[in-house]
Design a protein around this motif. Structure first.
Motif, PDB file in Angstrom:
ATOM      1  N   LYS A  52     -10.224  31.722  -9.729  1.00 11.29           N
ATOM      2  CA  LYS A  52      -9.307  31.533  -8.601  1.00 11.29           C
ATOM      3  C   LYS A  52     -10.077  31.330  -7.303  1.00 11.29           C
ATOM      4  N   LYS A  53     -11.099  32.128  -7.103  1.00 12.17           N
ATOM      5  CA  LYS A  53     -11.895  32.034  -5.879  1.00 12.17           C
ATOM      6  C   LYS A  53     -12.508  30.643  -5.724  1.00 12.17           C
ATOM      7  N   TYR A  54     -13.170  30.168  -6.763  1.00 13.08           N
ATOM      8  CA  TYR A  54     -13.875  28.893  -6.666  1.00 13.08           C
ATOM      9  C   TYR A  54     -12.937  27.691  -6.677  1.00 13.08           C
ATOM     10  N   ILE A  55     -11.834  27.757  -7.378  1.00 11.38           N
ATOM     11  CA  ILE A  55     -10.868  26.662  -7.353  1.00 11.38           C
ATOM     12  C   ILE A  55     -10.257  26.545  -5.964  1.00 11.38           C
ATOM     13  N   ARG A  56      -9.983  27.672  -5.313  1.00 19.58           N
ATOM     14  CA  ARG A  56      -9.453  27.640  -3.939  1.00 19.58           C
ATOM     15  C   ARG A  56     -10.453  27.014  -2.980  1.00 19.58           C
ATOM     16  N   GLU A  57     -11.740  27.251  -3.218  1.00 12.44           N
ATOM     17  CA  GLU A  57     -12.772  26.673  -2.352  1.00 12.44           C
ATOM     18  C   GLU A  57     -12.942  25.172  -2.599  1.00 12.44           C
ATOM     19  N   GLU A  60      -7.801  21.500  -2.227  1.00 14.90           N
ATOM     20  CA  GLU A  60      -6.831  21.772  -1.166  1.00 14.90           C
ATOM     21  C   GLU A  60      -5.481  22.155  -1.778  1.00 14.90           C
ATOM     22  N   PRO A  61      -4.671  22.944  -1.053  1.00 16.06           N
ATOM     23  CA  PRO A  61      -3.328  23.253  -1.544  1.00 16.06           C
ATOM     24  C   PRO A  61      -2.532  21.958  -1.711  1.00 16.06           C
ATOM     25  N   ASN A  64      -4.781  23.932  -5.705  1.00 16.44           N
ATOM     26  CA  ASN A  64      -5.840  24.937  -5.827  1.00 16.44           C
ATOM     27  C   ASN A  64      -5.368  26.252  -6.428  1.00 16.44           C
ATOM     28  N   GLU A  65      -4.311  26.217  -7.222  1.00 11.35           N
ATOM     29  CA  GLU A  65      -3.819  27.428  -7.871  1.00 11.35           C
ATOM     30  C   GLU A  65      -4.162  27.411  -9.351  1.00 11.35           C
TER      31      GLU A  65
END
Length: 111
Positions: A52-57, A60-61, A64-65
């Motif tokens: 979750k951390k790296y996908i969010r980085e 973009e929304p 990124n979930e």
């Protein structure tokens, strides 16, 4: 939850599952020893947090979930899904699927 598990058991290769809180407490497991379920809980929850951390980085929304993870080896497939404060880990045997597919291909070649 029980209805979802019943439906999952209908899938070919379904062998094990564990339901855990996102704090690492195993709520329910079947097909595996409780110590193995606790080990899976620790490792899977850590993997989910890092994913979750790296996908969010990286994205973009709204792209990124992380909804689920799928890990596949020659022997089994592990599917991890988090919802709310709970995580479901399902383990399916892939060796049988590949064996049956191979048999079907061999039968087609004979014909």
């Amino acid at each position: 939850v029980d209805e979802v598990i019943r439906e999952l058991k209908l899938n070919a290769g379904f062998t094990q599952y564990a339901i855990m809180s996102n704090d690492g407490i195993v709520i329910k497991c079947e097909g595996m020893e409780r110590t193995k379920a606790i080990q899976h809980a620790h490792l899977v929850l850590d993997l989910c947090a890092k994913s979750k951390k790296y996908i969010r980085e990286l994205f973009e929304p709204p792209d990124n979930e992380v909804e689920s993870l799928r890990l596949k080896t020659n022997e089994y497939e592990m599917i991890v899904a988090q919802h709310g404060n709970n995580t479901l880990v399902v383990i399916q045997d892939t060796a049988d699927k590949e064996h049956h597919v191979g048999e079907e291909e061999e039968e087609e070649k004979k014909e």
